[in-house]
Design a protein around this motif. Structure first.
Motif, PDB file in Angstrom:
ATOM      1  N   LEU A   1       0.788  -1.355  -0.075  1.00  0.00           N
ATOM      2  CA  LEU A   1      -0.042   0.065  -0.144  1.00  0.00           C
ATOM      3  C   LEU A   1       0.883   1.062   0.026  1.00  0.00           C
ATOM      4  CD1 LEU A   1      -3.017  -0.957   2.493  1.00  0.00           C
ATOM      5  CD2 LEU A   1      -2.962  -0.660  -0.178  1.00  0.00           C
ATOM      6  N   VAL A   2       2.012   1.120   0.701  1.00  0.00           N
ATOM      7  CA  VAL A   2       2.975   2.418   0.749  1.00  0.00           C
ATOM      8  C   VAL A   2       3.621   2.555  -0.665  1.00  0.00           C
ATOM      9  CG1 VAL A   2       5.152   3.221   1.636  1.00  0.00           C
ATOM     10  CG2 VAL A   2       3.311   2.477   3.339  1.00  0.00           C
ATOM     11  N   SER A   3       3.748   1.349  -1.245  1.00  0.00           N
ATOM     12  CA  SER A   3       4.407   1.584  -2.622  1.00  0.00           C
ATOM     13  C   SER A   3       3.458   2.174  -3.713  1.00  0.00           C
ATOM     14  CB  SER A   3       4.677   0.160  -3.079  1.00  0.00           C
ATOM     15  OG  SER A   3       5.178  -0.010  -4.409  1.00  0.00           O
ATOM     16  N   VAL A   4       2.220   1.654  -3.608  1.00  0.00           N
ATOM     17  CA  VAL A   4       1.286   2.511  -4.392  1.00  0.00           C
ATOM     18  C   VAL A   4       0.886   3.775  -4.097  1.00  0.00           C
ATOM     19  CG1 VAL A   4      -1.442   2.367  -4.945  1.00  0.00           C
ATOM     20  CG2 VAL A   4      -0.244  -0.107  -4.917  1.00  0.00           C
ATOM     21  N   LEU A   5       0.890   4.101  -3.083  1.00  0.00           N
ATOM     22  CA  LEU A   5       0.742   5.621  -2.591  1.00  0.00           C
ATOM     23  C   LEU A   5       1.908   6.296  -2.988  1.00  0.00           C
ATOM     24  CD1 LEU A   5      -0.923   7.536  -1.191  1.00  0.00           C
ATOM     25  CD2 LEU A   5       0.243   6.854   1.002  1.00  0.00           C
ATOM     26  N   ASP A   6       3.338   5.793  -2.979  1.00  0.00           N
ATOM     27  CA  ASP A   6       4.444   6.495  -3.266  1.00  0.00           C
ATOM     28  C   ASP A   6       4.350   6.665  -4.998  1.00  0.00           C
ATOM     29  OD1 ASP A   6       7.119   7.501  -3.177  1.00  0.00           O
ATOM     30  OD2 ASP A   6       7.720   5.596  -4.246  1.00  0.00           O
ATOM     31  N   ASP A   7       3.975   5.628  -5.713  1.00  0.00           N
ATOM     32  CA  ASP A   7       3.892   5.672  -7.087  1.00  0.00           C
ATOM     33  C   ASP A   7       2.848   6.802  -7.374  1.00  0.00           C
ATOM     34  OD1 ASP A   7       4.801   4.316  -9.746  1.00  0.00           O
ATOM     35  OD2 ASP A   7       2.549   4.320  -9.780  1.00  0.00           O
ATOM     36  N   ASP A   8       1.791   6.875  -6.683  1.00  0.00           N
ATOM     37  CA  ASP A   8       0.623   7.859  -6.930  1.00  0.00           C
ATOM     38  C   ASP A   8       1.273   9.220  -6.749  1.00  0.00           C
ATOM     39  OD1 ASP A   8      -1.207   5.642  -7.691  1.00  0.00           O
ATOM     40  OD2 ASP A   8      -2.503   6.227  -5.822  1.00  0.00           O
ATOM     41  N   ILE A   9       1.772   9.333  -5.674  1.00  0.00           N
ATOM     42  CA  ILE A   9       2.276  10.744  -5.307  1.00  0.00           C
ATOM     43  C   ILE A   9       3.311  11.369  -6.360  1.00  0.00           C
ATOM     44  CG2 ILE A   9       3.674  12.109  -3.660  1.00  0.00           C
ATOM     45  CD1 ILE A   9       2.458  10.180  -1.308  1.00  0.00           C
ATOM     46  N   GLN A  10       4.375  10.404  -6.716  1.00  0.00           N
ATOM     47  CA  GLN A  10       5.288  10.791  -7.847  1.00  0.00           C
ATOM     48  C   GLN A  10       4.584  11.092  -9.286  1.00  0.00           C
ATOM     49  OE1 GLN A  10       8.784   8.398  -7.981  1.00  0.00           O
ATOM     50  NE2 GLN A  10       8.106   7.402  -6.195  1.00  0.00           N
ATOM     51  N   HIS A  11       3.822  10.455  -9.577  1.00  0.00           N
ATOM     52  CA  HIS A  11       2.850  10.378 -10.872  1.00  0.00           C
ATOM     53  C   HIS A  11       1.859  11.717 -10.843  1.00  0.00           C
ATOM     54  CE1 HIS A  11       5.188   7.402 -12.626  1.00  0.00           C
ATOM     55  NE2 HIS A  11       4.645   6.326 -12.114  1.00  0.00           N
ATOM     56  N   ALA A  12       1.503  12.054  -9.672  1.00  0.00           N
ATOM     57  CA  ALA A  12       0.575  13.310  -9.413  1.00  0.00           C
ATOM     58  C   ALA A  12       1.319  14.442  -9.546  1.00  0.00           C
ATOM     59  CB  ALA A  12      -0.296  12.846  -8.307  1.00  0.00           C
ATOM     60  N   GLY A  13       2.522  14.262  -8.796  1.00  0.00           N
ATOM     61  CA  GLY A  13       3.427  15.648  -8.770  1.00  0.00           C
ATOM     62  C   GLY A  13       3.896  15.751 -10.203  1.00  0.00           C
ATOM     63  N   GLN A  14       4.361  14.737 -10.848  1.00  0.00           N
ATOM     64  CA  GLN A  14       4.741  14.981 -12.204  1.00  0.00           C
ATOM     65  C   GLN A  14       3.985  15.381 -13.050  1.00  0.00           C
ATOM     66  OE1 GLN A  14       5.840  10.877 -13.218  1.00  0.00           O
ATOM     67  NE2 GLN A  14       7.848  11.054 -11.986  1.00  0.00           N
ATOM     68  N   ALA A  15       2.483  15.184 -13.094  1.00  0.00           N
ATOM     69  CA  ALA A  15       1.318  15.597 -14.060  1.00  0.00           C
ATOM     70  C   ALA A  15       1.198  17.170 -13.592  1.00  0.00           C
ATOM     71  CB  ALA A  15       0.164  14.961 -13.527  1.00  0.00           C
ATOM     72  N   ALA A  16       1.336  17.346 -12.254  1.00  0.00           N
ATOM     73  CA  ALA A  16       1.161  18.707 -11.742  1.00  0.00           C
ATOM     74  C   ALA A  16       2.313  19.576 -12.647  1.00  0.00           C
ATOM     75  CB  ALA A  16       1.151  19.015 -10.264  1.00  0.00           C
ATOM     76  N   PHE A  17       3.321  19.207 -12.286  1.00  0.00           N
ATOM     77  CA  PHE A  17       4.637  19.820 -12.815  1.00  0.00           C
ATOM     78  C   PHE A  17       4.184  19.985 -14.538  1.00  0.00           C
ATOM     79  CE2 PHE A  17       8.236  19.922 -15.693  1.00  0.00           C
ATOM     80  CZ  PHE A  17       8.845  21.027 -15.251  1.00  0.00           C
ATOM     81  N   VAL A  18       3.958  19.009 -15.330  1.00  0.00           N
ATOM     82  CA  VAL A  18       3.584  19.344 -16.886  1.00  0.00           C
ATOM     83  C   VAL A  18       2.480  20.198 -16.820  1.00  0.00           C
ATOM     84  CG1 VAL A  18       2.786  17.967 -18.760  1.00  0.00           C
ATOM     85  CG2 VAL A  18       4.354  17.140 -17.260  1.00  0.00           C
ATOM     86  N   ARG A  19       1.320  20.267 -15.939  1.00  0.00           N
ATOM     87  CA  ARG A  19       0.382  21.153 -16.354  1.00  0.00           C
ATOM     88  C   ARG A  19       1.012  22.710 -15.972  1.00  0.00           C
ATOM     89  NH1 ARG A  19      -5.848  21.920 -14.812  1.00  0.00           N
ATOM     90  NH2 ARG A  19      -6.020  24.106 -15.478  1.00  0.00           N
ATOM     91  N   GLY A  20       2.032  22.857 -15.151  1.00  0.00           N
ATOM     92  CA  GLY A  20       2.511  24.102 -14.893  1.00  0.00           C
ATOM     93  C   GLY A  20       3.463  24.591 -16.123  1.00  0.00           C
ATOM     94  N   ILE A  21       4.029  23.606 -17.274  1.00  0.00           N
ATOM     95  CA  ILE A  21       4.437  24.143 -18.269  1.00  0.00           C
ATOM     96  C   ILE A  21       3.900  24.108 -19.324  1.00  0.00           C
ATOM     97  CG2 ILE A  21       6.794  23.732 -16.896  1.00  0.00           C
ATOM     98  CD1 ILE A  21       7.060  21.191 -18.711  1.00  0.00           C
ATOM     99  N   LEU A  22       2.358  23.703 -19.407  1.00  0.00           N
ATOM    100  CA  LEU A  22       1.596  23.668 -20.719  1.00  0.00           C
ATOM    101  C   LEU A  22       1.856  24.900 -21.415  1.00  0.00           C
ATOM    102  CD1 LEU A  22      -1.680  21.992 -19.613  1.00  0.00           C
ATOM    103  CD2 LEU A  22      -0.040  21.039 -21.197  1.00  0.00           C
ATOM    104  N   PRO A  23       2.113  24.864 -22.666  1.00  0.00           N
ATOM    105  CA  PRO A  23       1.990  26.101 -23.442  1.00  0.00           C
ATOM    106  C   PRO A  23       0.760  26.873 -23.494  1.00  0.00           C
ATOM    107  CG  PRO A  23       2.598  24.185 -24.641  1.00  0.00           C
ATOM    108  CD  PRO A  23       2.318  23.788 -23.319  1.00  0.00           C
ATOM    109  N   GLY A  24       0.849  28.344 -23.555  1.00  0.00           N
ATOM    110  CA  GLY A  24      -0.199  28.983 -23.798  1.00  0.00           C
ATOM    111  C   GLY A  24      -1.177  29.300 -22.687  1.00  0.00           C
TER     112      GLY A  24
END
Length: 167
Positions: A144-167
Motif C-alpha cells: 500500500l505504501v508502494s502504491v501511494l508512493d507511485d501515485d504521489i510521484q506521478h501526480a506531482g509529475q502531472a502537476a509539473f507538466v500542467r505548470g509548463i503547458l504552453p499558452g
C-alpha cells in the motif's frame, strides 16, 4: 490516527492533486508532452490510476474497476486490458488520449474503492504477506505504501507538466 485513517489521508492528498491538475484541460492539453519521449498528463494520471486499481484490487481480492465497471471499454485503448503502463514505449504513451471527464471518472471510481477497502483495515492487517515473489516477501503495508508512493510521484509529475503547458 489509525492505519486506515493515515492511508486514507495519503490517498486523499493524491486525489486533490489529480483533480487540481486535470480539471478544465482539453484532450490536447492532457495529451501534450514536453519532449517526444516525455509522459503526458493524461498518461500519468491513467497510469497511476491503473497501478492503484491493479494493486489494491489484488490485495482486496476483488476484480479491477477497469474491467469490472467497463472503464477499459470506455477508454478503448489499443492495449491488453491488463496493461497498467509499466514498460510502455513512447508510441504507447501517445495513444492514451482520454478527455478529462473520462479520466476523472475512472480515477474517482478507483479512489472510492480504495478508500472503502482502507476503511476495513486494522494495524495487524499490514503484516499480512501479499506477494511471495520478492525477497523478503511483500506485506500489505509495504504494498500500500508502494502504491501511494507511485501515485504521489506521478501526480506531482502531472502537476509539473500542467505548470509548463504552453499558452
Amino acid at each position: 490516527m489509525n492505519v486506515a485513517e493515515l492511508l486514507t489521508d495519503g490517498f486523499g492528498r493524491v486525489h486533490g492533486v489529480v483533480h487540481e491538475t486535470i480539471d478544465g484541460l482539453t484532450v490536447e492539453q492532457l495529451a501534450w508532452r514536453a519532449a517526444p519521449e516525455a509522459n503526458s498528463i493524461g498518461w500519468l494520471v491513467w497510469h497511476l490510476t491503473r497501478v492503484q486499481d491493479d494493486h489494491v484490487s489484488e490485495v482486496a481480492g476483488v476484480p479491477q474497476t477497469w474491467t469490472e465497471d467497463g472503464w477499459a471499454g470506455r477508454f478503448a485503448l489499443p492495449f491488453s486490458d491488463d496493461a497498467i503502463g509499466y514498460g510502455q514505449n513512447s508510441d504507447e504513451v501517445a495513444q492514451v488520449r482520454p478527455d478529462g471527464d473520462l479520466l476523472a471518472g475512472y480515477f474517482d471510481a478507483v479512489y472510492a474503492r480504495t478508500i472503502a477497502y482502507l476503511a476495513t483495515l486494522t494495524d495487524p492487517d499490514l503484516d499480512r504477506v501479499v506477494d511471495r515473489r520478492w525477497d523478503p516477501p511483500v506485506t500489505l503495508g509495504v504494498r500500500l505504501v508502494s502504491v501511494l508512493d507511485d501515485d504521489i510521484q506521478h501526480a506531482g509529475q502531472a502537476a509539473f507538466v500542467r505548470g509548463i503547458l504552453p499558452g
